[in-house]
Design a protein around this motif. Structure first.
Motif, PDB file in Angstrom:
ATOM      1  N   GLN A   5     -12.226 -15.153  16.887  1.00 17.79           N
ATOM      2  CA  GLN A   5     -13.348 -15.397  17.649  1.00 17.79           C
ATOM      3  C   GLN A   5     -13.738 -14.313  18.491  1.00 17.79           C
ATOM      4  OE1 GLN A   5     -12.039 -18.398  20.657  1.00 17.79           O
ATOM      5  NE2 GLN A   5     -13.843 -18.053  21.975  1.00 17.79           N
ATOM      6  N   THR A   6     -15.097 -14.378  18.580  1.00 18.83           N
ATOM      7  CA  THR A   6     -15.897 -13.170  19.476  1.00 18.83           C
ATOM      8  C   THR A   6     -16.459 -13.801  20.518  1.00 18.83           C
ATOM      9  OG1 THR A   6     -17.973 -13.395  18.022  1.00 18.83           O
ATOM     10  CG2 THR A   6     -16.260 -11.937  17.221  1.00 18.83           C
ATOM     11  N   THR A   7     -17.321 -13.069  21.332  1.00 13.34           N
ATOM     12  CA  THR A   7     -17.981 -13.867  22.519  1.00 13.34           C
ATOM     13  C   THR A   7     -18.659 -14.906  22.058  1.00 13.34           C
ATOM     14  OG1 THR A   7     -18.040 -11.672  23.361  1.00 13.34           O
ATOM     15  CG2 THR A   7     -19.718 -13.374  24.500  1.00 13.34           C
ATOM     16  N   SER A   8     -19.440 -14.886  20.851  1.00 11.85           N
ATOM     17  CA  SER A   8     -20.256 -16.066  20.591  1.00 11.85           C
ATOM     18  C   SER A   8     -20.161 -16.638  19.137  1.00 11.85           C
ATOM     19  CB  SER A   8     -21.742 -15.434  20.953  1.00 11.85           C
ATOM     20  OG  SER A   8     -21.914 -14.211  19.969  1.00 11.85           O
ATOM     21  N   LEU A   9     -19.278 -16.108  18.373  1.00 11.72           N
ATOM     22  CA  LEU A   9     -18.999 -17.058  17.183  1.00 11.72           C
ATOM     23  C   LEU A   9     -17.298 -17.109  16.997  1.00 11.72           C
ATOM     24  CD1 LEU A   9     -18.561 -14.841  14.668  1.00 11.72           C
ATOM     25  CD2 LEU A   9     -21.049 -14.919  14.677  1.00 11.72           C
ATOM     26  N   LYS A  10     -17.040 -18.022  16.074  1.00 13.72           N
ATOM     27  CA  LYS A  10     -15.604 -18.331  15.955  1.00 13.72           C
ATOM     28  C   LYS A  10     -15.392 -18.956  14.680  1.00 13.72           C
ATOM     29  CE  LYS A  10     -14.553 -22.154  18.968  1.00 13.72           C
ATOM     30  NZ  LYS A  10     -13.719 -22.686  20.057  1.00 13.72           N
ATOM     31  N   ILE A  11     -14.290 -18.538  13.855  1.00 21.15           N
ATOM     32  CA  ILE A  11     -13.908 -19.368  12.895  1.00 21.15           C
ATOM     33  C   ILE A  11     -12.378 -20.113  13.360  1.00 21.15           C
ATOM     34  CG2 ILE A  11     -12.792 -19.182  10.558  1.00 21.15           C
ATOM     35  CD1 ILE A  11     -15.791 -18.520  10.501  1.00 21.15           C
ATOM     36  N   GLU A  12     -12.667 -21.433  13.058  1.00 17.35           N
ATOM     37  CA  GLU A  12     -11.516 -22.328  13.717  1.00 17.35           C
ATOM     38  C   GLU A  12     -11.125 -23.449  12.439  1.00 17.35           C
ATOM     39  OE1 GLU A  12     -10.767 -22.667  17.927  1.00 17.35           O
ATOM     40  OE2 GLU A  12     -11.321 -24.571  17.311  1.00 17.35           O
ATOM     41  N   ASN A  13      -9.961 -23.370  11.770  1.00 23.01           N
ATOM     42  CA  ASN A  13      -9.627 -24.311  10.931  1.00 23.01           C
ATOM     43  C   ASN A  13     -10.870 -24.214   9.700  1.00 23.01           C
ATOM     44  OD1 ASN A  13      -7.595 -25.511  12.345  1.00 23.01           O
ATOM     45  ND2 ASN A  13      -9.097 -26.587  13.640  1.00 23.01           N
ATOM     46  N   GLN A  28     -21.027 -23.878  28.593  1.00 28.03           N
ATOM     47  CA  GLN A  28     -20.816 -23.137  27.325  1.00 28.03           C
ATOM     48  C   GLN A  28     -20.409 -24.327  26.293  1.00 28.03           C
ATOM     49  OE1 GLN A  28     -17.788 -19.939  28.246  1.00 28.03           O
ATOM     50  NE2 GLN A  28     -18.682 -19.606  30.543  1.00 28.03           N
ATOM     51  N   ILE A  29     -21.104 -24.581  25.505  1.00 26.97           N
ATOM     52  CA  ILE A  29     -20.710 -25.350  24.525  1.00 26.97           C
ATOM     53  C   ILE A  29     -20.643 -24.894  22.992  1.00 26.97           C
ATOM     54  CG2 ILE A  29     -21.809 -27.470  23.225  1.00 26.97           C
ATOM     55  CD1 ILE A  29     -23.721 -27.644  25.834  1.00 26.97           C
ATOM     56  N   TRP A  30     -19.724 -24.894  22.367  1.00 28.37           N
ATOM     57  CA  TRP A  30     -19.477 -24.699  20.719  1.00 28.37           C
ATOM     58  C   TRP A  30     -20.116 -25.566  19.816  1.00 28.37           C
ATOM     59  CZ3 TRP A  30     -18.116 -19.727  19.615  1.00 28.37           C
ATOM     60  CH2 TRP A  30     -17.293 -18.752  20.585  1.00 28.37           C
ATOM     61  N   LEU A  31     -20.813 -25.327  18.988  1.00 25.80           N
ATOM     62  CA  LEU A  31     -21.404 -26.132  18.012  1.00 25.80           C
ATOM     63  C   LEU A  31     -21.104 -25.841  16.688  1.00 25.80           C
ATOM     64  CD1 LEU A  31     -25.134 -26.094  19.428  1.00 25.80           C
ATOM     65  CD2 LEU A  31     -23.661 -27.967  19.459  1.00 25.80           C
ATOM     66  N   PRO A  32     -20.656 -26.660  15.869  1.00 26.15           N
ATOM     67  CA  PRO A  32     -20.436 -26.338  14.384  1.00 26.15           C
ATOM     68  C   PRO A  32     -21.600 -25.969  13.616  1.00 26.15           C
ATOM     69  CG  PRO A  32     -20.370 -28.944  14.789  1.00 26.15           C
ATOM     70  CD  PRO A  32     -20.628 -28.134  16.126  1.00 26.15           C
ATOM     71  N   ALA A  33     -21.456 -25.011  12.640  1.00 26.70           N
ATOM     72  CA  ALA A  33     -22.373 -24.421  11.855  1.00 26.70           C
ATOM     73  C   ALA A  33     -21.838 -24.730  10.309  1.00 26.70           C
ATOM     74  CB  ALA A  33     -22.769 -23.352  12.175  1.00 26.70           C
ATOM     75  N   ASN A  34     -21.544 -25.999   9.858  1.00 22.11           N
ATOM     76  CA  ASN A  34     -21.012 -25.968   8.598  1.00 22.11           C
ATOM     77  C   ASN A  34     -21.889 -26.002   7.465  1.00 22.11           C
ATOM     78  OD1 ASN A  34     -18.340 -25.685   9.792  1.00 22.11           O
ATOM     79  ND2 ASN A  34     -18.619 -27.852  10.522  1.00 22.11           N
ATOM     80  N   THR A  35     -23.218 -26.264   7.515  1.00 15.24           N
ATOM     81  CA  THR A  35     -24.020 -26.324   6.421  1.00 15.24           C
ATOM     82  C   THR A  35     -25.375 -25.415   6.659  1.00 15.24           C
ATOM     83  OG1 THR A  35     -25.403 -28.002   7.617  1.00 15.24           O
ATOM     84  CG2 THR A  35     -23.585 -28.821   6.208  1.00 15.24           C
ATOM     85  N   VAL A  36     -25.881 -25.258   5.776  1.00 11.81           N
ATOM     86  CA  VAL A  36     -27.082 -24.258   5.650  1.00 11.81           C
ATOM     87  C   VAL A  36     -28.018 -24.858   6.817  1.00 11.81           C
ATOM     88  CG1 VAL A  36     -29.135 -23.289   4.279  1.00 11.81           C
ATOM     89  CG2 VAL A  36     -26.823 -23.314   3.275  1.00 11.81           C
ATOM     90  N   GLU A  37     -28.329 -26.099   6.625  1.00 14.06           N
ATOM     91  CA  GLU A  37     -29.349 -26.732   7.336  1.00 14.06           C
ATOM     92  C   GLU A  37     -29.075 -26.550   8.883  1.00 14.06           C
ATOM     93  OE1 GLU A  37     -28.049 -28.433   4.909  1.00 14.06           O
ATOM     94  OE2 GLU A  37     -29.616 -27.745   3.553  1.00 14.06           O
ATOM     95  N   ALA A  63     -19.566 -17.364   2.786  1.00 16.96           N
ATOM     96  CA  ALA A  63     -18.229 -17.391   2.526  1.00 16.96           C
ATOM     97  C   ALA A  63     -17.556 -18.570   2.668  1.00 16.96           C
ATOM     98  CB  ALA A  63     -17.635 -16.378   3.071  1.00 16.96           C
ATOM     99  N   LEU A  64     -17.752 -19.346   3.508  1.00 14.26           N
ATOM    100  CA  LEU A  64     -17.188 -20.821   3.830  1.00 14.26           C
ATOM    101  C   LEU A  64     -17.554 -21.623   2.785  1.00 14.26           C
ATOM    102  CD1 LEU A  64     -17.111 -20.850   7.752  1.00 14.26           C
ATOM    103  CD2 LEU A  64     -15.060 -20.739   6.472  1.00 14.26           C
TER     104      LEU A  64
END
Ligand code: MRU
Length: 340
Positions: A5-13, A28-37, A63-64
């Motif tokens: 995790q950094t200040t503004s992005l993270k990899i989890e599971n 402070q809301i974390w949003l998923p970014a799992n697709t190109v769209e 990479a994911l």
């Protein structure tokens, strides 16, 4: 992929998450970014923003997707879609060029993951190196003016210009930071103010139009800003309003510094006139919207011009502070960025 995790992005599971920079500082809301769209949408709406962070988030997603089993040709398509998401910050293109070479290898799945994580680590180190170099230019009792947001939110590390400010403050040399609100999207008013508050660095928020008056009163000792693209001749594209500050600093004989990592250099771009400048929606200028709501003040059909960046000519820049050290105007004139 390994979690971090950094200040503004993270990899989890094995998922990419981004801290919604449109919701800050109210939420402070974390949003998923799992697709190109999804990621392209986050980038276009500036939920993910800042030149280094855009490139890193795109590389991590690629990479994911490879780990999920997306084929090589489809990954190439994804890469090109991500590359087209924002045109000005060259870090995105530079990071994706690096990832593209890795994608062409035989064992590309683990290699892409290693490459994306390498870029994240590298960015942290680049930020530290910029801060070390930049700190040598900070004079005791400095009052620094900065524009937009160049901190931990915009990078994987401590930031570029804001990283210099942070280390300068920790060294006891910075008394005060003037934060330009940075119209139209208020990255200064929302994000830099929030980051400086978290770091307990004394600051005052100003409207962009107040900088001239502060300078004329002798209240600004130096201007530090980041960059979205540095051309071979040293011209710099950065958030709209940067050029005005450079002109003002020049008139008032105040040093004007650019802080950026090597990933912001574009040796193939001869000068600032050739840097593509993103044009954005009229609604960003006719009003404002965010967690605080939406307000429109202009007449409904008001015509708008909304370039997101401007170009500061090299002649107005006192020094370019990179991870490799302080670059002087003489070095730039002698073509140091041509070989980058
Ligand atoms: O449109 P944004 O918010 O992505 O613009 C950001 C800037 O202009 C920053 O100054 C630049 O990306 C450097 S961030 C380390």
């Amino acid at each position: 992929m390994q979690s971090f995790q950094t200040t503004s992005l993270k990899i989890e599971n094995n998922q990419l998450w981004i801290l919604d920079q449109q919701a800050l500082p109210q939420k402070q809301i974390w949003l998923p970014a799992n697709t190109v769209e999804q990621l392209v949408d986050h980038i276009c709406t500036l939920r993910v923003r800042g030149a280094p962070l855009i490139g890193l988030s795109a590389s991590l997603l690629l990479a994911l997707l490879a780990e999920e089993g997306v084929s090589q040709p489809d990954l190439l398509t994804a890469l090109e879609q991500l590359r087209a998401s924002r045109p000005t910050a060259v870090n995105l293109m530079n990071n994706l060029d690096f990832m593209k070479k890795v994608l062409q290898q035989n064992n590309f799945v683990p290699a892409l993951s290693d490459a994306a994580l390498y870029l994240v680590e590298e960015d942290k180190n680049l930020c530290e190196a910029i801060a070390v170099a930049g700190n040598t230019l900070i004079k005791p009792n400095s009052r620094i003016l900065t524009h937009c947001n160049t901190g931990g939110l915009a990078t994987a590390g401590i930031g570029t210009a804001l990283g210099v400010i942070r280390r300068g403050f920790e060294s006891g040399k910075i008394d005060h930071v003037w934060v330009d609100e940075t119209r139209p999207l208020l990255q200064g008013g929302r994000l830099t103010a929030w980051e400086l508050g978290e770091l307990n660095i004394p600051y005052q928020l100003i409207c962009d139009s107040m900088a001239a008056s502060l300078m004329s009163k002798g209240l600004v000792d130096a201007v530090w800003v980041g960059a979205d693209r540095i051309a071979a001749n040293g011209d710099v594209a950065n958030k709209i309003g940067t050029y005005s500050l450079a002109v003002l600093a020049h008139y008032h004989q105040i040093p004007f510094y650019i802080a950026a990592p090597k990933t912001t250099l574009d040796a193939n771009c001869l000068n600032g006139n050739l840097i593509p400048i993103e044009q954005r929606a009229a609604s960003e200028v006719t009003g404002v919207s965010g967690q605080f709501g939406t307000v429109n003040w202009a007449p409904e059909n008001a015509k708008v011009y909304n370039p997101a960046f401007d170009v500061t000519p090299a002649a107005l820049i006192s020094a370019w502070v990179l991870d490799s050290g302080i670059i002087t105007p003489e070095q730039v004139q002698n073509g140091i960025f041509n070989a980058a």
